[in-house]
Design a protein around this motif. Structure first.
Motif, short mmCIF file in Angstrom:
data_model
loop_
_atom_site.label_atom_id
_atom_site.label_comp_id
_atom_site.label_asym_id
_atom_site.label_seq_id
_atom_site.Cartn_x
_atom_site.Cartn_y
_atom_site.Cartn_z
N ARG A 107 18.14 5.08 48.44
CA ARG A 107 17.47 5.52 47.21
C ARG A 107 16.00 5.82 47.47
NH1 ARG A 107 17.75 1.13 44.65
NH2 ARG A 107 15.56 0.54 44.77
N GLU A 108 15.33 4.92 48.18
CA GLU A 108 13.90 5.10 48.42
C GLU A 108 13.61 6.32 49.30
OE1 GLU A 108 12.76 0.33 48.09
OE2 GLU A 108 12.89 1.30 50.05
N LEU A 109 14.42 6.53 50.32
CA LEU A 109 14.21 7.68 51.20
C LEU A 109 14.44 8.99 50.46
CD1 LEU A 109 15.86 6.28 54.44
CD2 LEU A 109 13.43 6.81 54.14
N ALA A 110 15.45 9.01 49.58
CA ALA A 110 15.68 10.22 48.78
C ALA A 110 14.48 10.49 47.87
CB ALA A 110 16.95 10.07 47.95
N GLU A 111 13.96 9.43 47.25
CA GLU A 111 12.84 9.60 46.34
C GLU A 111 11.54 9.88 47.07
OE1 GLU A 111 13.03 6.07 43.96
OE2 GLU A 111 14.62 6.87 42.68
N ASP A 112 11.48 9.56 48.36
CA ASP A 112 10.30 9.89 49.18
C ASP A 112 10.30 11.36 49.60
OD1 ASP A 112 9.26 7.38 49.01
OD2 ASP A 112 9.97 6.71 50.97
N GLY A 113 11.34 12.10 49.24
CA GLY A 113 11.36 13.53 49.52
C GLY A 113 11.95 13.93 50.85
#
Length: 305
Positions: free
Chosen positions: A50-56
């Motif tokens: 989730r965090e990596l996806a939201e980091d772009g």
């Protein structure tokens, strides 16, 4: 290209350092910007995904077994960028989701694949069930969820992870034999797309997006990861000897011809226990038990494969 990698360090230990050194060099040679995160326990892969996806990240890559793959895909779907591109490198005990595709194994070929392969939309599943603590759990799965003896097998395999030396298929085969010999069929009530279709004892029921589970068992031979429906495979309750005989044919998919097995297709699967609740397997993890609800999410995952 910004690549976020979620690595399960307990998966595929043999030769891992040399493999990662070669793969990193190959990716960096193709101008990839790598962000690597390692898991330490259950739930970490979903959070990192989730965090990596939201980091772009342009690509979020799961490295591990089916549990890691399913969790990372679920993390992306729970993120603010559910359409982020996802891929995986199978290194775990079962690696059954990978059997649905042709995936290179050498580092240089993997790196080339990750920057040139097409992206396709595939389905995912959304599971809602009860945890051992009596709480409600909601999680995504990308390959197969099931319940019955398969749930007990997954628990046994996961508990035996530390120190094992056998290949993944042999690990699953051993624990499958042991748990079938211990298992007493549990009675359930099964509803597909609002229609009650089965009421009685089961050995296992698989809600399949992909075709394989259990370290190479072709439980749902006709399953298609992009057709918008689950293949639901019902293995009725039977004597242990009959189940063991059936198990011999499940690796080839011939079990579906047995009178003990019925197959249906559905977008929504609901199940209730008629007594003791059956344990659930979801992408090789054990999130809880029935009652449960399984809903297909057509084309939810943008998979680079």
């Amino acid at each position: 290209m910004k690549i976020g990698i979620v690595l399960n360090p307990a998966s595929g230990r043999r030769g891992r350092r040399l493999f990662w050194s070669a793969l990193r060099r190959a990716l960096e040679a193709r101008s990839a910007d790598i962000s690597l995160r390692e898991t330490k326990g259950f739930g970490d892969a979903e959070r990192h995904g989730r965090e990596l996806a939201e980091d772009g990240c342009d690509l979020v890559l799961a490295v591990g077994g089916d549990g890691t793959v399913g969790e990372v895909a679920g993390g992306i779907l729970r993120s603010h960028r559910p359409g982020a591109v996802f891929s995986f490198i199978p290194t775990g005990t079962g690696c059954d989701f990978a059997r649905n595709f042709k995936i290179p194994r050498e580092p240089a070929r993997i790196a080339e694949h990750l920057v040139t392969a097409p992206v396709r939309s595939v389905d995912a599943g959304l599971l809602t069930c009860e945890t051992e603590d009596g709480l409600t759990c909601t999680r995504h799965f990308i390959n197969i969820a099931s319940f019955g003896v398969s749930g007990e097998i997954v628990r046994a395999v996961n508990e035996a992870r530390r120190g094992r030396k056998l290949p993944g298929r042999m690990v699953f085969f051993y624990h499958s034999l042991r748990e079938i010999l211990r298992y007493k069929p549990l009675s359930i009530r099964l509803r597909l797309d609002g229609e009650d279709v089965y009421d009685g004892p089961v050995t296992a029921v698989a809600i399949a997006n992909g075709a394989w589970f259990g370290g190479g068992m072709k439980v749902a031979p006709e399953a298609d990861v992009a057709d918008g429906v689950f293949d639901v495979v019902i293995i009725k309750g039977a004597a242990r000897l009959k189940v063991l005989t059936l198990m011999n044919s499940i690796y080839s998919g011939r079990h579906v011809k047995s009178p003990l097995v019925s197959t249906r297709r559905a977008r929504l699967v609901e199940v209730w226990p008629a007594g003791e609740p059956a344990s659930i397997d979801s992408d090789g993890e054990a999130p809880g038990h029935i009652p449960a609800r399984f809903e297909v999410l057509p084309g939810a995952v943008n998979l680079l494969v």
